[in-house]
Design a protein around this motif. Structure first.
Motif, PDB file in Angstrom:
ATOM      1  N   ARG A 129       0.822  -1.220   0.000  1.00  0.00           N
ATOM      2  CA  ARG A 129       0.000   0.000   0.000  1.00  0.00           C
ATOM      3  C   ARG A 129       0.853   1.266   0.000  1.00  0.00           C
ATOM      4  O   ARG A 129       0.309   2.364  -0.059  1.00  0.00           O
ATOM      5  N   LEU A 130       2.165   1.109   0.077  1.00  0.00           N
ATOM      6  CA  LEU A 130       3.046   2.268  -0.007  1.00  0.00           C
ATOM      7  C   LEU A 130       3.295   2.612  -1.472  1.00  0.00           C
ATOM      8  O   LEU A 130       3.626   1.743  -2.279  1.00  0.00           O
ATOM      9  N   ASP A 131       3.148   3.881  -1.795  1.00  0.00           N
ATOM     10  CA  ASP A 131       3.460   4.370  -3.142  1.00  0.00           C
ATOM     11  C   ASP A 131       4.923   4.803  -3.141  1.00  0.00           C
ATOM     12  O   ASP A 131       5.253   5.937  -2.832  1.00  0.00           O
ATOM     13  N   LEU A 132       5.812   3.863  -3.470  1.00  0.00           N
ATOM     14  CA  LEU A 132       7.249   4.127  -3.411  1.00  0.00           C
ATOM     15  C   LEU A 132       7.702   4.889  -4.649  1.00  0.00           C
ATOM     16  O   LEU A 132       7.483   4.450  -5.778  1.00  0.00           O
ATOM     17  N   GLN A 133       8.341   6.031  -4.432  1.00  0.00           N
ATOM     18  CA  GLN A 133       8.904   6.840  -5.508  1.00  0.00           C
ATOM     19  C   GLN A 133      10.399   6.952  -5.268  1.00  0.00           C
ATOM     20  O   GLN A 133      10.833   7.412  -4.217  1.00  0.00           O
ATOM     21  N   VAL A 134      11.208   6.509  -6.247  1.00  0.00           N
ATOM     22  CA  VAL A 134      12.655   6.418  -6.080  1.00  0.00           C
ATOM     23  C   VAL A 134      13.346   7.543  -6.842  1.00  0.00           C
ATOM     24  O   VAL A 134      13.014   7.823  -7.998  1.00  0.00           O
ATOM     25  N   HIS A 135      14.310   8.188  -6.175  1.00  0.00           N
ATOM     26  CA  HIS A 135      15.090   9.268  -6.781  1.00  0.00           C
ATOM     27  C   HIS A 135      16.571   8.942  -6.606  1.00  0.00           C
ATOM     28  O   HIS A 135      17.053   8.840  -5.464  1.00  0.00           O
ATOM     29  N   GLU A 136      17.294   8.779  -7.702  1.00  0.00           N
ATOM     30  CA  GLU A 136      18.728   8.491  -7.649  1.00  0.00           C
ATOM     31  C   GLU A 136      19.507   9.795  -7.803  1.00  0.00           C
ATOM     32  O   GLU A 136      19.428  10.453  -8.837  1.00  0.00           O
ATOM     33  N   GLU A 137      20.246  10.176  -6.765  1.00  0.00           N
ATOM     34  CA  GLU A 137      21.007  11.423  -6.763  1.00  0.00           C
ATOM     35  C   GLU A 137      22.244  11.258  -5.899  1.00  0.00           C
ATOM     36  O   GLU A 137      22.349  10.304  -5.120  1.00  0.00           O
ATOM     37  N   GLN A 138      23.182  12.190  -6.038  1.00  0.00           N
ATOM     38  CA  GLN A 138      24.360  12.171  -5.192  1.00  0.00           C
ATOM     39  C   GLN A 138      24.000  12.617  -3.777  1.00  0.00           C
ATOM     40  O   GLN A 138      22.960  13.229  -3.541  1.00  0.00           O
ATOM     41  N   THR A 139      24.888  12.330  -2.846  1.00  0.00           N
ATOM     42  CA  THR A 139      24.593  12.532  -1.421  1.00  0.00           C
ATOM     43  C   THR A 139      24.173  13.963  -1.097  1.00  0.00           C
ATOM     44  O   THR A 139      23.192  14.179  -0.376  1.00  0.00           O
ATOM     45  N   GLY A 140      24.904  14.954  -1.617  1.00  0.00           N
ATOM     46  CA  GLY A 140      24.580  16.344  -1.305  1.00  0.00           C
ATOM     47  C   GLY A 140      23.172  16.712  -1.718  1.00  0.00           C
ATOM     48  O   GLY A 140      22.431  17.363  -0.963  1.00  0.00           O
ATOM     49  N   SER A 141      22.777  16.300  -2.909  1.00  0.00           N
ATOM     50  CA  SER A 141      21.429  16.593  -3.401  1.00  0.00           C
ATOM     51  C   SER A 141      20.376  15.870  -2.568  1.00  0.00           C
ATOM     52  O   SER A 141      19.303  16.424  -2.275  1.00  0.00           O
ATOM     53  N   LEU A 142      20.666  14.623  -2.175  1.00  0.00           N
ATOM     54  CA  LEU A 142      19.715  13.874  -1.358  1.00  0.00           C
ATOM     55  C   LEU A 142      19.492  14.538  -0.011  1.00  0.00           C
ATOM     56  O   LEU A 142      18.353  14.642   0.464  1.00  0.00           O
ATOM     57  N   LEU A 143      20.563  15.006   0.612  1.00  0.00           N
ATOM     58  CA  LEU A 143      20.424  15.656   1.917  1.00  0.00           C
ATOM     59  C   LEU A 143      19.641  16.954   1.807  1.00  0.00           C
ATOM     60  O   LEU A 143      18.844  17.290   2.691  1.00  0.00           O
ATOM     61  N   GLU A 144      19.854  17.697   0.728  1.00  0.00           N
ATOM     62  CA  GLU A 144      19.059  18.910   0.514  1.00  0.00           C
ATOM     63  C   GLU A 144      17.588  18.550   0.340  1.00  0.00           C
ATOM     64  O   GLU A 144      16.707  19.233   0.872  1.00  0.00           O
ATOM     65  N   GLY A 145      17.313  17.493  -0.404  1.00  0.00           N
ATOM     66  CA  GLY A 145      15.933  17.060  -0.604  1.00  0.00           C
ATOM     67  C   GLY A 145      15.275  16.608   0.681  1.00  0.00           C
ATOM     68  O   GLY A 145      14.087  16.854   0.910  1.00  0.00           O
ATOM     69  N   LEU A 146      16.047  15.932   1.539  1.00  0.00           N
ATOM     70  CA  LEU A 146      15.499  15.492   2.825  1.00  0.00           C
ATOM     71  C   LEU A 146      15.194  16.685   3.708  1.00  0.00           C
ATOM     72  O   LEU A 146      14.121  16.770   4.315  1.00  0.00           O
ATOM     73  N   ALA A 147      16.122  17.635   3.782  1.00  0.00           N
ATOM     74  CA  ALA A 147      15.921  18.811   4.631  1.00  0.00           C
ATOM     75  C   ALA A 147      14.756  19.660   4.152  1.00  0.00           C
ATOM     76  O   ALA A 147      14.011  20.226   4.958  1.00  0.00           O
ATOM     77  N   GLY A 148      14.588  19.746   2.836  1.00  0.00           N
ATOM     78  CA  GLY A 148      13.527  20.581   2.278  1.00  0.00           C
ATOM     79  C   GLY A 148      12.185  19.905   2.170  1.00  0.00           C
ATOM     80  O   GLY A 148      11.210  20.532   1.726  1.00  0.00           O
ATOM     81  N   GLY A 149      12.097  18.616   2.541  1.00  0.00           N
ATOM     82  CA  GLY A 149      10.825  17.906   2.476  1.00  0.00           C
ATOM     83  C   GLY A 149      10.519  17.296   1.131  1.00  0.00           C
ATOM     84  O   GLY A 149       9.456  16.692   0.954  1.00  0.00           O
ATOM     85  N   ARG A 150      11.423  17.422   0.170  1.00  0.00           N
ATOM     86  CA  ARG A 150      11.200  16.808  -1.154  1.00  0.00           C
ATOM     87  C   ARG A 150      11.345  15.292  -1.082  1.00  0.00           C
ATOM     88  O   ARG A 150      10.725  14.568  -1.858  1.00  0.00           O
ATOM     89  N   LEU A 151      12.158  14.797  -0.146  1.00  0.00           N
ATOM     90  CA  LEU A 151      12.374  13.374   0.056  1.00  0.00           C
ATOM     91  C   LEU A 151      12.038  13.010   1.496  1.00  0.00           C
ATOM     92  O   LEU A 151      12.149  13.842   2.401  1.00  0.00           O
ATOM     93  N   ASP A 152      11.643  11.754   1.710  1.00  0.00           N
ATOM     94  CA  ASP A 152      11.252  11.298   3.041  1.00  0.00           C
ATOM     95  C   ASP A 152      12.315  10.435   3.697  1.00  0.00           C
ATOM     96  O   ASP A 152      12.473  10.447   4.920  1.00  0.00           O
ATOM     97  N   LEU A 153      13.033   9.663   2.894  1.00  0.00           N
ATOM     98  CA  LEU A 153      13.950   8.662   3.422  1.00  0.00           C
ATOM     99  C   LEU A 153      15.091   8.499   2.428  1.00  0.00           C
ATOM    100  O   LEU A 153      14.871   8.557   1.215  1.00  0.00           O
ATOM    101  N   LEU A 154      16.306   8.285   2.943  1.00  0.00           N
ATOM    102  CA  LEU A 154      17.474   8.144   2.077  1.00  0.00           C
ATOM    103  C   LEU A 154      18.130   6.789   2.309  1.00  0.00           C
ATOM    104  O   LEU A 154      18.122   6.265   3.426  1.00  0.00           O
ATOM    105  N   LEU A 155      18.725   6.246   1.254  1.00  0.00           N
ATOM    106  CA  LEU A 155      19.502   5.017   1.322  1.00  0.00           C
ATOM    107  C   LEU A 155      20.892   5.358   0.806  1.00  0.00           C
ATOM    108  O   LEU A 155      21.083   5.595  -0.388  1.00  0.00           O
ATOM    109  N   LEU A 156      21.880   5.389   1.711  1.00  0.00           N
ATOM    110  CA  LEU A 156      23.181   5.919   1.337  1.00  0.00           C
ATOM    111  C   LEU A 156      24.253   5.462   2.309  1.00  0.00           C
ATOM    112  O   LEU A 156      23.969   4.776   3.294  1.00  0.00           O
TER     113      LEU A 156
END
Length: 352
Positions: A129-156
């Protein structure tokens, strides 16, 4: 009317949505269609917002709609408010019904191709029931996305040492030495770390955490700054082909070995003597997120799911955020060795 006065009318979310739609489309009919509102209602909502704020937001002509200078500034603010409200509603929904709704997962490029099959299989089985959306990016971009609410969870790779980010460790994995088949170290299973001091080393481009980890390993081996890296690549696949072409050697995570070296007769793998250098892979989340228990459960499920891979699953524990480089060369405690490890029971060739 002065904005912020006591007794001033407060903008409503419906008014902000209407204005944001007009600001995006610059056309009342298109904006109304985009948010499912009638055109008269949309126009009335924007007018009411102008009255509440005491500023003119739009310049209306018979042919087109333009944002006023004040409208341009307030449009950006309105979108921030709407995004924040959307995030609030998502958080509330997650609390009411865990493992449902949207989960925006960010993954680094040196993990995505090798771990996503396991991740996607787990989500399909355990969290349909989870709508998983995957975003492949470098670490810096992922952390910005997490801080800004664009991403929920990171795998790194961790540790990150970033304030406001908590880590849920999943596993450790060794680095191996990938070399041309005629290289002096090809096929060895007891390579001293010191051998890295003078090798022609090939690395990923700047911005990849794997590059930084490889350089940290080289420093641990005593490699000097004079041993320059002259050739780099944008991805691991290209890096492997450069090795196969005889341009040098590289360090490769064990999870990448099988996929990147399959059916390539020009490559050979060397294994480091204990304690071998390794990296830790984890999930990262915003500290204090309302979905913390949900993400912790996902991390626990992933630790079990990766056991068939050439990795060392970590002990399940509380989220952590310890600073450091992410390179591990000390002995392991509290982790389960994988069967494919050189020297362990079973064939080491199972993972390359």
């Amino acid at each position: 009317m002065a904005v912020g006065n006591r007794g001033a009318k407060q903008p409503t979310l419906a008014q902000l949505r209407a204005f944001a739609a007009v600001a995006e489309h610059l056309h009342f009919r298109d904006a109304a269609a985009a948010i499912g509102m009638s055109q008269p209602a949309l126009s009335g909502a924007v007018s009411a917002l102008e009255e509440a704020l005491g500023v003119q937001l739009l310049e209306r002509t018979t042919r087109k709609v333009l944002l006023s200078p004040a409208g341009e500034r307030i449009a950006a603010r309105a979108q921030v408010v709407l995004d924040a409200v959307g995030g609030l509603l998502e958080e509330a929904e997650a609390v009411r019904a865990p493992f449902t709704g949207v989960l925006r997962l960010g993954v680094i490029p040196t993990v995505a191709p090798y771990l996503l099959p396991t991740v996607l299989g787990l989500f399909h089985r355990r969290y349909p029931r989870l709508d998983l959306q995957v975003h492949e990016e470098q670490t810096g971009s992922l952390l910005e996305g997490l801080a800004g609410g664009r991403l929920d969870l990171l795998l790194l790779a961790v540790p990150l040492g970033v304030p406001g980010v908590s880590e849920l460790p999943l596993f450790d994995e060794d680095f191996v030495l990938l070399a041309p088949r005629d290289h002096a170290l090809a096929g060895r299973r007891d390579i001293p770390l010191e051998e890295l001091r003078d090798l022609q080393l090939l690395l990923l481009d700047e911005g990849h955490c794997l590059r930084d980890q490889a350089l940290d390993i080289c420093r641990e081996a005593g490699r000097t700054t004079g041993a320059d890296v002259t050739t780099t690549a944008a991805g691991l696949s290209t890096l492997v082909q450069l090795v196969a072409g005889g341009l040098g050697v590289t360090l490769l995570p064990r999870t990448a070995l099988r996929l990147e070296t399959a059916r390539n007769e020009y490559l050979s793998t060397g294994y480091f003597a204990e304690p071998a250098p390794s990296r830790r892979i984890a999930l990262a989340m915003r500290t204090g997120t309302a979905r913390q228990e949900e993400f912790a459960a996902i991390a626990a499920a992933l630790r079990e799911a990766v056991r068939p891979l050439p990795v060392w699953p970590t002990d399940q524990g509380e989220p952590s955020a310890s600073p450091g480089t992410g390179v591990r060369v000390q002995g392991r405690t509290g982790v389960t060795p994988y069967a494919g490890r050189p020297g362990a029971s079973g064939a080491a060739a199972a993972a390359g």
